[in-house]
Write a protein that holds these residues in place. Structure first.
Motif, short mmCIF file in Angstrom:
data_model
loop_
_atom_site.label_atom_id
_atom_site.label_comp_id
_atom_site.label_asym_id
_atom_site.label_seq_id
_atom_site.Cartn_x
_atom_site.Cartn_y
_atom_site.Cartn_z
N TYR A 1 -6.04 2.52 -6.57
CA TYR A 1 -5.80 1.11 -6.28
C TYR A 1 -6.69 0.16 -7.08
O TYR A 1 -6.23 -0.89 -7.51
CB TYR A 1 -5.96 0.86 -4.77
CG TYR A 1 -4.76 1.39 -4.03
CD1 TYR A 1 -3.65 0.59 -3.81
CD2 TYR A 1 -4.71 2.70 -3.60
CE1 TYR A 1 -2.54 1.07 -3.17
CE2 TYR A 1 -3.60 3.21 -2.95
CZ TYR A 1 -2.51 2.38 -2.74
OH TYR A 1 -1.40 2.87 -2.12
N ALA A 2 -7.94 0.51 -7.27
CA ALA A 2 -8.83 -0.38 -8.02
C ALA A 2 -8.67 -0.20 -9.51
O ALA A 2 -8.88 -1.09 -10.29
CB ALA A 2 -10.29 -0.13 -7.63
N ARG A 3 -8.28 1.01 -9.94
CA ARG A 3 -8.03 1.28 -11.34
C ARG A 3 -6.52 1.31 -11.57
O ARG A 3 -5.73 1.19 -10.65
CB ARG A 3 -8.65 2.62 -11.74
CG ARG A 3 -10.15 2.73 -11.47
CD ARG A 3 -10.62 4.14 -11.80
NE ARG A 3 -11.96 4.38 -11.31
CZ ARG A 3 -13.05 4.16 -12.01
NH1 ARG A 3 -12.99 3.67 -13.21
NH2 ARG A 3 -14.23 4.42 -11.51
N ARG A 4 -6.14 1.55 -12.81
CA ARG A 4 -4.71 1.66 -13.14
C ARG A 4 -4.20 3.04 -12.75
O ARG A 4 -4.82 4.04 -13.01
CB ARG A 4 -4.54 1.46 -14.65
CG ARG A 4 -3.16 1.78 -15.18
CD ARG A 4 -3.09 1.38 -16.63
NE ARG A 4 -4.17 1.97 -17.40
CZ ARG A 4 -4.03 3.04 -18.17
NH1 ARG A 4 -2.88 3.65 -18.27
NH2 ARG A 4 -5.06 3.50 -18.85
N SER A 5 -3.05 3.10 -12.14
CA SER A 5 -2.44 4.38 -11.81
C SER A 5 -0.97 4.16 -11.52
O SER A 5 -0.57 3.14 -11.00
CB SER A 5 -3.11 5.02 -10.60
OG SER A 5 -2.41 6.18 -10.21
N ALA A 6 -0.15 5.14 -11.84
CA ALA A 6 1.29 5.03 -11.58
C ALA A 6 1.75 6.07 -10.58
O ALA A 6 2.94 6.21 -10.35
CB ALA A 6 2.07 5.20 -12.89
N ALA A 19 0.83 -1.19 0.00
CA ALA A 19 0.00 0.00 0.00
C ALA A 19 0.87 1.25 0.00
O ALA A 19 0.61 2.21 -0.71
CB ALA A 19 -0.92 -0.01 1.23
N LEU A 20 1.94 1.21 0.80
CA LEU A 20 2.82 2.37 0.87
C LEU A 20 3.55 2.60 -0.45
O LEU A 20 3.86 3.72 -0.82
CB LEU A 20 3.84 2.19 2.00
CG LEU A 20 3.25 2.29 3.42
CD1 LEU A 20 4.25 1.78 4.44
CD2 LEU A 20 2.87 3.72 3.73
N ALA A 21 3.85 1.50 -1.15
CA ALA A 21 4.60 1.63 -2.40
C ALA A 21 3.74 2.18 -3.53
O ALA A 21 4.26 2.61 -4.55
CB ALA A 21 5.17 0.27 -2.80
N GLY A 22 2.44 2.16 -3.34
CA GLY A 22 1.57 2.71 -4.37
C GLY A 22 0.91 1.64 -5.20
O GLY A 22 1.19 0.45 -5.08
N SER A 23 0.04 2.04 -6.10
CA SER A 23 -0.82 1.10 -6.81
C SER A 23 -0.08 0.21 -7.79
O SER A 23 -0.51 -0.88 -8.09
CB SER A 23 -1.93 1.85 -7.53
OG SER A 23 -1.37 2.72 -8.49
N VAL A 24 1.04 0.68 -8.35
CA VAL A 24 1.78 -0.14 -9.32
C VAL A 24 2.29 -1.41 -8.65
O VAL A 24 2.11 -2.52 -9.14
CB VAL A 24 2.93 0.66 -9.94
CG1 VAL A 24 3.78 -0.24 -10.82
CG2 VAL A 24 2.40 1.84 -10.73
N PHE A 52 1.16 -2.67 -5.92
CA PHE A 52 -0.02 -3.42 -5.49
C PHE A 52 -0.56 -4.28 -6.62
O PHE A 52 -0.81 -5.48 -6.46
CB PHE A 52 -1.08 -2.44 -5.00
CG PHE A 52 -2.43 -3.07 -4.78
CD1 PHE A 52 -2.67 -3.86 -3.67
CD2 PHE A 52 -3.45 -2.88 -5.70
CE1 PHE A 52 -3.90 -4.45 -3.48
CE2 PHE A 52 -4.68 -3.46 -5.51
CZ PHE A 52 -4.91 -4.25 -4.40
N ARG A 53 -0.76 -3.68 -7.80
CA ARG A 53 -1.31 -4.42 -8.94
C ARG A 53 -0.40 -5.56 -9.35
O ARG A 53 -0.85 -6.63 -9.75
CB ARG A 53 -1.57 -3.48 -10.11
CG ARG A 53 -2.70 -2.49 -9.89
CD ARG A 53 -4.05 -3.18 -9.83
NE ARG A 53 -4.42 -3.78 -11.09
CZ ARG A 53 -5.04 -3.14 -12.07
NH1 ARG A 53 -5.37 -1.89 -11.92
NH2 ARG A 53 -5.35 -3.75 -13.17
N LYS A 54 0.91 -5.36 -9.26
CA LYS A 54 1.86 -6.41 -9.61
C LYS A 54 1.75 -7.57 -8.63
O LYS A 54 1.81 -8.74 -9.02
CB LYS A 54 3.28 -5.85 -9.61
CG LYS A 54 4.33 -6.84 -10.09
CD LYS A 54 5.70 -6.19 -10.19
CE LYS A 54 6.74 -7.19 -10.69
NZ LYS A 54 8.08 -6.56 -10.79
N SER A 55 1.55 -7.25 -7.35
CA SER A 55 1.46 -8.29 -6.34
C SER A 55 0.22 -9.16 -6.53
O SER A 55 0.26 -10.37 -6.31
CB SER A 55 1.43 -7.66 -4.94
OG SER A 55 2.62 -6.97 -4.67
N VAL A 56 -0.90 -8.54 -6.92
CA VAL A 56 -2.16 -9.30 -7.02
C VAL A 56 -2.40 -9.87 -8.41
O VAL A 56 -3.42 -10.54 -8.63
CB VAL A 56 -3.37 -8.44 -6.59
CG1 VAL A 56 -3.22 -7.99 -5.16
CG2 VAL A 56 -3.55 -7.25 -7.51
#
Length: 726
Positions: free
Chosen positions: A682-687, A460-465, A467-471
């Motif tokens: 987080y639910a959508r794409r974002s960098a 979460a702290l690292a940001g959505s990119v 997060f999306r890679k992890s899931v």
């Protein structure tokens, strides 16, 4: 050479001829669409170029061009520059050949980009000769349906195999020719005859000659009239636009259609076979990828934004597994969409479907267990059924899966047991994380404990990119704007109203009582002087005058009652009012209300409680949406709007959010804007999202308490009562 060999060659030749005829019929139908599309697309490209200011050529050439004299000459757009051509451009004072060459090269690059990206929108309310021709050409292919497409695909395969064999077998077609050829050709001819006979026998056993012949008939059948084609387009616009995207080659960006998955996962998904034998609907490219993702990864969350056809993708997975020999499947969903699920499965597949709900659900469950098929049940009913043994259920589908994110809830525990016992599980939700990213972790835990454990605070702290890679192994999400180029526009307007003196008095009473919910609906409690209600009437009246249907959402039943009374009393143009559709209305009745609303000709209004109607019910008939008050969770509004603005909508959608200045509405909007940004990250794409979600999250209770205290202080009521949420 005997008659048997000659008959085999003749049968093969007839089958090959029929296959090539079907291919030709399909090719001509496709070319008719391309021919009708070309002038419409060219006109759309020209309009786009005529709207691009000439200054944009600076961007393409990294600022090397000097365009002041060009603009002074009257050429103000890229379209104008291209239309002027080199001769006229050279006549402009101060513009030399080098500048002309650079300018035209930059303009052509922009033109090529526009040509590749511009989408054609078919305006159902303003049919023109060009769009009518396009709709009629598409109608032929839509009416022919998936069976024709399947037949043509088989015809291509047969033609490719039979063509060379028939060439090799040609000597065997005539008795005396075999006497004149050498041993090698004779042996090749006999081998070809054997293979032709086998191919034709196999095709006849599979019913391919009839399938191919029917495809030709369907592809040559013209619509009875242009009116019939337009009516069908309005009913099945998603299928028309799907074909249009495929034929035009203007498909969504591949990375977006594949949910920006890592390459190694995307490659595995692309390689997954998808059997369509039991499916009765064509899939868009991104939908086929979603179905393959569920099959390849086995236990996943399909988090596509509302309106992208998650149900169709689930049915494609069910149909594939049925073709592989699986016999039992279970769909778990809210009661409000039981009817929708059974309808969709029956219409879109050849699978048997059973509703496991109501007083006879145990008998229905026993029948399903014995005979197989797709069982459709609710979260509460699932708790009463015994969990399956390993391998008994081919796929567990959980619709609106965010309902089971709380691991302490009994429904969540029941779903978790079923998910553990089933070899494949498909969770579906357009809003997997309504407030906290860590809640999403609980959904993931039911599918893959390893991935869930890897989702710590650090992601979460690292940001959505990150997060999306992890899931990525379990989670796929696509957004409408990335994959549905044909969606009509969505115009959202915040309608700020000044409270009347009567409204203000009701609002102050609610603040003094510390009653948050009463504060939210105070603007409707004195309807004779309600500013919001007056604006709502105006919106509905304007929609009615334009022949449009309106859906009105509110969180509160009593607000809907006030709105219903006002609309029924004030309607003079014959606008029908349906509802209110609330949580207390039985699931089957909810669907009938929506069907009746869609079926009535002309303007109509549907009143709906937002938390009841925002789940599962499709309201594409409405092109105007009114939200009576801001909602505590932004995703509740997103879901509600997406019920109208979704695949299949053919008209622009206008959303009006009614807000009162200077009070609870303003404070909620300000707080919820931060929540929406979090959800988007987080639910959508974002960098660019870097903040931890818990730093921004506000629970419902905390939000209510904070707003009541702030409003009591603003209005000088420091002795007010503590906040009440009811």
């Amino acid at each position: 050479m005997g008659r048997g060999e000659r008959d085999a060659v003749a049968r093969g030749a007839r089958l090959c001829e029929a296959a090539q005829a079907a291919m030709g019929d399909h090719g001509r139908a496709v070319e008719a669409v391309r021919a009708a599309l070309r002038p419409i697309h060219d006109a759309a490209v020209q309009r786009e170029l005529d709207a691009i200011p000439v200054a944009r050529l600076q961007d393409v050439t990294e600022g090397r061009l000097r365009l002041g004299s060009v603009e002074k000459s009257g050429l103000r757009t890229v379209g104008g520059v291209l239309a002027a051509g080199p001769y006229r451009l050279r006549q402009i004072p101060g513009v030399g050949q080098r500048t002309v060459d650079q300018m035209l090269a930059a303009a052509r690059r922009l033109s090529e980009a526009v040509h590749e990206t511009v989408a054609v929108h078919i305006d159902v309310d303003r049919p023109e000769p060009g769009t009518t021709a396009l709709v009629m050409a598409l109608h032929v292919l839509v009416e022919a349906g998936p069976d024709a497409r399947r037949a043509v695909d088989r015809a291509v395969g047969l033609s490719e195999r039979l063509g060379p064999l028939l060439a090799d077998a040609r000597p065997a077609a005539r008795r005396f020719r075999m006497l004149l050829v050498g041993q090698d050709k004779k042996a090749r001819a006999l081998a070809a005859v054997t293979e032709i006979r086998s191919l034709v026998d196999e095709a006849e056993q599979a019913g391919l000659p009839e399938l191919i012949a029917q495809a030709s008939v369907d592809l040559l059948r013209e619509p009875s009239s242009d009116i019939a084609a337009w009516v069908d387009f309005e009913l099945r616009s998603a299928e028309y636009y799907s074909l249009l995207a495929e034929i035009s080659g203007r498909l969504p960006d591949t990375a977006a259609a594949e949910g920006f998955l890592p390459d190694e996962i995307a490659e595995r998904v692309r390689a997954q076979h998808l059997d369509d034998a039991h499916r009765r609907v064509s899939l868009r490219g991104y939908q086929a990828f979603g179905a393959r993702f569920a099959l390849a990864q086995r236990k996943v969350i399909l988090g596509d934004e509302m309106g992208l056809g998650k149900t169709i993708q689930a049915i494609a997975v069910l149909a594939h597994l049925a073709a592989e020999g699986q016999s039992h499947f279970m769909v778990v969903c809210p009661a409000s969409v039981l009817v929708n699920w059974t309808r969709e499965i029956e219409a879109r597949s050849a699978l048997r479907v059973m509703v496991l709900h109501g007083p006879d659900r145990q008998d229905a469950f026993a029948d399903w267990k014995g005979r197989g098929g797709v069982g459709v049940t609710t979260f509460d009913a699932l708790r009463g059924f015994p969990a399956p043994g390993g391998g008994d259920v081919g796929l567990l589908v959980v619709d609106e899966a965010h309902f089971v994110k709380n691991p302490q809830a009994k429904r969540s525990q029941a779903v978790a047991v079923w998910a553990e016992r089933c070899g494949r599980t498909l969770f579906m939700t357009g809003t997997p994380m309504e407030n906290r990213v860590m809640e999403f972790r609980e959904l993931v835990r039911m599918l893959d404990d390893g991935v869930a454990e890897s989702l710590g605070e650090g992601d979460a702290l690292a940001g959505s990119v990150a997060f999306r890679k992890s899931v990525a192994p379990v989670y796929l999400r696509r957004n409408q704007e990335d994959v549905l180029t044909e969606l009509p526009s969505l115009q959202q307007t915040d309608e700020w109203e000044e409270l009347s003196a009567s409204d203000e008095e009701a609002y102050r009473e609610a603040v003094r009582a510390g009653n948050f919910m009463a504060m939210r609906r105070a603007a409707y409690m004195r309807p004779e002087k309600s500013a919001k209600l007056e604006r709502l009437r105006e919106i509905v009246q304007e929609a009615g005058e334009n022949g449009q249907k309106t859906v009105v959402f509110s969180y509160f039943k009593d607000v809907l009652g006030v709105v219903e009374e006002a609309l029924v009393a004030g309607t003079t143009d014959g606008t029908a009012v349906f509802g209110p559709l609330t949580g207390s209305v039985p699931a089957g009745r909810r669907q009938r209300i929506v069907d009746d609303f869609a079926g009535v000709p002309g303007p109509a209004v549907l009143l709906a409680q937002i938390q009841a109607a925002g789940v599962g019910l499709n309201m594409q008939a409405a092109s105007v949406v009114v939200i009576c008050e801001p909602q505590v969770k932004p995703t509740i509004e997103h879901q509600a709007v997406a019920r109208a603005h979704r695949m299949g909508q053919v008209r622009p959608v206008r959303v009006h959010r009614l807000l009162a200045t200077g009070g609870v509405d303003e404070r909620m909007v300000r707080i919820l804007e931060a929540k929406t940004r979090l959800f988007d990250a987080y639910a959508r794409r974002s960098a660019v999202a870097e903040a931890t979600p818990d730093a921004i999250d506000v629970s419902d209770t905390e939000l209510a308490r904070r707003i009541v205290e702030e409003e009591q202080a603003r209005l000088g009521m420091t002795d007010g009562k503590p906040a009440a949420t009811e």
